[in-house]
Design a protein around this motif. Structure first.
Motif, PDB file in Angstrom:
ATOM      1  N   LEU A   1       0.829  -1.201   0.000  1.00 58.63           N
ATOM      2  CA  LEU A   1       0.000   0.000   0.000  1.00 58.63           C
ATOM      3  C   LEU A   1       0.866   1.254   0.000  1.00 58.63           C
ATOM      4  O   LEU A   1       1.747   1.413   0.837  1.00 58.63           O
ATOM      5  N   LEU A   2       0.617   2.139  -0.962  1.00 55.58           N
ATOM      6  CA  LEU A   2       1.246   3.459  -1.004  1.00 55.58           C
ATOM      7  C   LEU A   2       0.187   4.450  -1.473  1.00 55.58           C
ATOM      8  O   LEU A   2      -0.085   4.583  -2.671  1.00 55.58           O
ATOM      9  N   TYR A   3      -0.451   5.127  -0.508  1.00 57.01           N
ATOM     10  CA  TYR A   3      -1.481   6.088  -0.867  1.00 57.01           C
ATOM     11  C   TYR A   3      -0.882   7.198  -1.730  1.00 57.01           C
ATOM     12  O   TYR A   3       0.253   7.623  -1.503  1.00 57.01           O
ATOM     13  N   PRO A   4      -1.620   7.689  -2.725  1.00 58.63           N
ATOM     14  CA  PRO A   4      -1.112   8.802  -3.547  1.00 58.63           C
ATOM     15  C   PRO A   4      -1.060  10.096  -2.738  1.00 58.63           C
ATOM     16  O   PRO A   4      -1.786  10.242  -1.747  1.00 58.63           O
ATOM     17  N   PRO A   5      -0.223  11.027  -3.144  1.00 58.76           N
ATOM     18  CA  PRO A   5      -0.090  12.280  -2.390  1.00 58.76           C
ATOM     19  C   PRO A   5      -1.232  13.246  -2.683  1.00 58.76           C
ATOM     20  O   PRO A   5      -1.854  13.195  -3.737  1.00 58.76           O
ATOM     21  N   PHE A   6      -1.468  14.122  -1.721  1.00 59.27           N
ATOM     22  CA  PHE A   6      -2.476  15.171  -1.925  1.00 59.27           C
ATOM     23  C   PHE A   6      -1.901  16.490  -1.437  1.00 59.27           C
ATOM     24  O   PHE A   6      -1.540  16.635  -0.267  1.00 59.27           O
ATOM     25  N   ASN A   7      -1.801  17.435  -2.353  1.00 59.58           N
ATOM     26  CA  ASN A   7      -1.362  18.791  -2.039  1.00 59.58           C
ATOM     27  C   ASN A   7      -2.456  19.741  -2.500  1.00 59.58           C
ATOM     28  O   ASN A   7      -2.593  19.995  -3.692  1.00 59.58           O
ATOM     29  N   PRO A   8      -3.261  20.291  -1.579  1.00 60.76           N
ATOM     30  CA  PRO A   8      -4.431  21.079  -1.979  1.00 60.76           C
ATOM     31  C   PRO A   8      -4.137  22.526  -2.342  1.00 60.76           C
ATOM     32  O   PRO A   8      -5.064  23.308  -2.515  1.00 60.76           O
ATOM     33  N   SER A   9      -2.874  22.890  -2.498  1.00 59.81           N
ATOM     34  CA  SER A   9      -2.531  24.303  -2.716  1.00 59.81           C
ATOM     35  C   SER A   9      -3.218  24.876  -3.948  1.00 59.81           C
ATOM     36  O   SER A   9      -3.568  26.064  -3.977  1.00 59.81           O
ATOM     37  N   TYR A  10      -3.448  24.049  -4.961  1.00 62.17           N
ATOM     38  CA  TYR A  10      -4.059  24.539  -6.198  1.00 62.17           C
ATOM     39  C   TYR A  10      -5.546  24.868  -6.019  1.00 62.17           C
ATOM     40  O   TYR A  10      -6.163  25.471  -6.902  1.00 62.17           O
ATOM     41  N   LEU A  11      -6.114  24.479  -4.867  1.00 64.22           N
ATOM     42  CA  LEU A  11      -7.526  24.754  -4.606  1.00 64.22           C
ATOM     43  C   LEU A  11      -7.742  25.910  -3.635  1.00 64.22           C
ATOM     44  O   LEU A  11      -8.883  26.263  -3.337  1.00 64.22           O
ATOM     45  N   ARG A  12      -6.658  26.498  -3.144  1.00 65.11           N
ATOM     46  CA  ARG A  12      -6.801  27.532  -2.109  1.00 65.11           C
ATOM     47  C   ARG A  12      -7.430  28.813  -2.639  1.00 65.11           C
ATOM     48  O   ARG A  12      -8.085  29.535  -1.915  1.00 65.11           O
ATOM     49  N   HIS A  13      -7.202  29.108  -3.901  1.00 68.27           N
ATOM     50  CA  HIS A  13      -7.777  30.306  -4.503  1.00 68.27           C
ATOM     51  C   HIS A  13      -8.916  29.894  -5.424  1.00 68.27           C
ATOM     52  O   HIS A  13      -8.791  28.948  -6.200  1.00 68.27           O
ATOM     53  N   SER A  14     -10.019  30.598  -5.338  1.00 66.76           N
ATOM     54  CA  SER A  14     -11.156  30.273  -6.203  1.00 66.76           C
ATOM     55  C   SER A  14     -11.669  31.529  -6.883  1.00 66.76           C
ATOM     56  O   SER A  14     -11.600  32.630  -6.325  1.00 66.76           O
ATOM     57  N   SER A  15     -12.150  31.352  -8.099  1.00 69.22           N
ATOM     58  CA  SER A  15     -12.778  32.450  -8.837  1.00 69.22           C
ATOM     59  C   SER A  15     -13.926  31.888  -9.654  1.00 69.22           C
ATOM     60  O   SER A  15     -13.885  30.738 -10.113  1.00 69.22           O
ATOM     61  N   LYS A  16     -14.935  32.685  -9.839  1.00 68.22           N
ATOM     62  CA  LYS A  16     -16.146  32.238 -10.516  1.00 68.22           C
ATOM     63  C   LYS A  16     -15.876  31.988 -11.992  1.00 68.22           C
ATOM     64  O   LYS A  16     -15.307  32.836 -12.679  1.00 68.22           O
ATOM     65  N   PRO A  17     -16.263  30.826 -12.505  1.00 70.92           N
ATOM     66  CA  PRO A  17     -16.056  30.542 -13.929  1.00 70.92           C
ATOM     67  C   PRO A  17     -16.900  31.455 -14.816  1.00 70.92           C
ATOM     68  O   PRO A  17     -17.922  32.006 -14.380  1.00 70.92           O
ATOM     69  N   THR A  18     -16.481  31.584 -16.058  1.00 69.22           N
ATOM     70  CA  THR A  18     -17.243  32.390 -17.004  1.00 69.22           C
ATOM     71  C   THR A  18     -18.498  31.667 -17.468  1.00 69.22           C
ATOM     72  O   THR A  18     -19.473  32.303 -17.858  1.00 69.22           O
ATOM     73  N   VAL A  19     -18.478  30.315 -17.404  1.00 66.85           N
ATOM     74  CA  VAL A  19     -19.678  29.558 -17.795  1.00 66.85           C
ATOM     75  C   VAL A  19     -20.742  29.744 -16.723  1.00 66.85           C
ATOM     76  O   VAL A  19     -20.442  29.753 -15.530  1.00 66.85           O
ATOM     77  N   PRO A  20     -22.000  29.903 -17.099  1.00 61.48           N
ATOM     78  CA  PRO A  20     -23.063  30.098 -16.098  1.00 61.48           C
ATOM     79  C   PRO A  20     -23.307  28.824 -15.299  1.00 61.48           C
ATOM     80  O   PRO A  20     -23.289  27.719 -15.844  1.00 61.48           O
ATOM     81  N   LEU A  21     -23.525  28.990 -14.014  1.00 55.74           N
ATOM     82  CA  LEU A  21     -23.819  27.867 -13.131  1.00 55.74           C
ATOM     83  C   LEU A  21     -25.207  28.047 -12.525  1.00 55.74           C
ATOM     84  O   LEU A  21     -25.613  29.171 -12.227  1.00 55.74           O
ATOM     85  N   PRO A  22     -25.933  26.943 -12.304  1.00 58.16           N
ATOM     86  CA  PRO A  22     -27.245  27.057 -11.651  1.00 58.16           C
ATOM     87  C   PRO A  22     -27.087  27.483 -10.196  1.00 58.16           C
ATOM     88  O   PRO A  22     -26.024  27.352  -9.596  1.00 58.16           O
TER      89      PRO A  22
ATOM     90  N   TYR B   1     -13.289  20.758 -18.855  1.00 55.69           N
ATOM     91  CA  TYR B   1     -12.297  20.969 -17.796  1.00 55.69           C
ATOM     92  C   TYR B   1     -11.969  22.451 -17.699  1.00 55.69           C
ATOM     93  O   TYR B   1     -11.817  23.147 -18.698  1.00 55.69           O
ATOM     94  N   ILE B   2     -11.858  22.928 -16.472  1.00 54.19           N
ATOM     95  CA  ILE B   2     -11.682  24.345 -16.201  1.00 54.19           C
ATOM     96  C   ILE B   2     -10.429  24.542 -15.352  1.00 54.19           C
ATOM     97  O   ILE B   2      -9.815  23.579 -14.892  1.00 54.19           O
ATOM     98  N   SER B   3     -10.040  25.775 -15.165  1.00 52.09           N
ATOM     99  CA  SER B   3      -8.844  26.069 -14.382  1.00 52.09           C
ATOM    100  C   SER B   3      -9.023  25.624 -12.937  1.00 52.09           C
ATOM    101  O   SER B   3     -10.150  25.425 -12.457  1.00 52.09           O
ATOM    102  N   ASP B   4      -7.913  25.495 -12.225  1.00 51.59           N
ATOM    103  CA  ASP B   4      -7.977  25.065 -10.831  1.00 51.59           C
ATOM    104  C   ASP B   4      -8.776  26.051  -9.973  1.00 51.59           C
ATOM    105  O   ASP B   4      -9.544  25.640  -9.098  1.00 51.59           O
TER     106      ASP B   4
END
Length: 352
Positions: free
Chosen positions: A170-191, A250-253
């Motif tokens: 067993l070797l769990y894959p790594p997780f580095n959430p740094s790419y999710l720390r910043h968020s911005s609203k996508p240009t595509v409309p969301l419900p 697929y959209i930006s992080d």
């Protein structure tokens, strides 16, 4: 020491593609091999382009753009990769790269799972069992070749033992959430209110089960499907112009972080070996509703507000959503044991 790293194919962005740069960057002198590449679909890999070597399938893929059509040639293409020139080889695979030729005891295989369309999702892929028999034979024998098998979950350890008769570490894959720390609203409309699916649009992801649920029941919330893949057009037709089903490429992080954070929950009707998107969703404090037999539950807790889908059917999805409540939660726990990239590479270096 002369090292090589090999991955099945480089043609998309998903959970595995979060892992690959961690390994590629940790071994900058290692040559990289793959069956074929498509940098338009995998722009993350361009920085490694000078290190990447492809197989005899590259020109064929450029002509037909179909993974399924190339399946019967993949064992041969894998065997012809010149990996016997290297002192140690790490293959990262859920397909046929188990069968590469290497020096004796030089092959370490990070095997995500037994080849899905052969052993787990035959009906989903719609390939006749008689056609699969030769590939199953080759695949089983390929799985006997690596000197060492690693895998990413206890769920996969059981599958590898049951199908190939091999023990895997067993070797769990790594997780580095740094790419999710910043968020911005996508240009595509969301419900205004929606449940979310994120991932490759391939048969084993079982997205059609979610679409059937939305087509069959009067859902109050919308379904947002983020991803691309060979099944996108099929799934769009399946949705039957349902105005509550929205497809997003697929959209930006930063946009992905926003989509996670504003979803009611992430839906995962498929059997996952581990489930990287569940980690992403939990980090963004969004609950996970996943199939009860999935390896996802090694990444996140089964405790509320997370919930299980009992059956991979529209009825199973509807029942899970009917019982889902988000009235009180402040934090979605990530399971213990999931390493950071530094911890992961430290463990890998003890082997490779």
């Amino acid at each position: 020491m002369k090292r090589a790293i090999a991955y099945d194919w480089i043609d998309s962005q998903g959970g595995a593609e979060r892992l690959l740069p961690v390994i590629f960057d940790a071994y900058p002198d290692a040559d990289i091999f793959t069956l074929y590449t498509d940098y338009d679909k995998a722009p993350w890999a361009r920085k490694y382009q000078k290190r990447i070597h492809t197989s005899i399938l590259q020109p064929l893929y450029q002509l037909i753009q179909s993974k399924r059509a190339l399946a019967f040639l993949m064992p041969l293409a894998a065997a012809l990769l010149p990996l016997d020139q290297y002192d140690t080889v790490l293959t990262i695979t859920s397909s046929f790269l188990k069968g590469v030729r290497t020096k004796p005891n030089a092959h370490i295989c990070y095997l995500f799972a037994p080849t899905r369309f052969l052993w787990q999702e035959e009906k989903t892929y719609g390939i006749a069992s008689k056609l699969l028999a030769p590939l199953k034979y080759l695949d089983w024998h390929s799985a006997q070749k690596p000197a060492t098998l690693l895998t990413l979950s206890r769920h996969s350890i059981k599958q590898i033992q049951a199908i190939y008769g091999r023990e895997a570490q067993l070797l769990y894959p790594p997780f580095n959430p740094s790419y999710l720390r910043h968020s911005s609203k996508p240009t595509v409309p969301l419900p205004a209110s929606y449940f979310l699916f994120v991932g490759r649009l391939e048969p084993y992801k079982r997205v059609e089960v979610l679409i059937d649920a939305w087509n069959s029941y009067a859902m109050k919330e919308s379904l947002v499907i983020v991803g691309s893949g060979s099944q996108r057009r099929v799934l769009e037709r399946w949705a039957k112009n349902n105005h509550r089903i929205h497809f997003v490429p697929y959209i930006s992080d930063a946009h992905l972080s926003y989509v996670y954070r504003h979803a009611r929950a992430l839906l995962m009707p498929q059997i996952e070996d581990f489930g990287y998107t569940a980690l992403e969703s939990a980090y963004c404090n969004t609950p996970v509703i996943a199939y009860k037999k999935s390896g996802v539950w090694e990444a996140v807790s089964r405790d509320k507000p997370n919930a299980s889908i009992a059956t991979q059917t529209p009825e199973g999805v509807y029942a899970a959503l009917a019982n889902f409540h988000t009235s009180s939660y402040n934090d979605i726990p990530i399971a213990q044991g999931v390493p950071t990239p530094v911890e992961f590479i430290k463990r890998l270096r003890a082997i490779f």
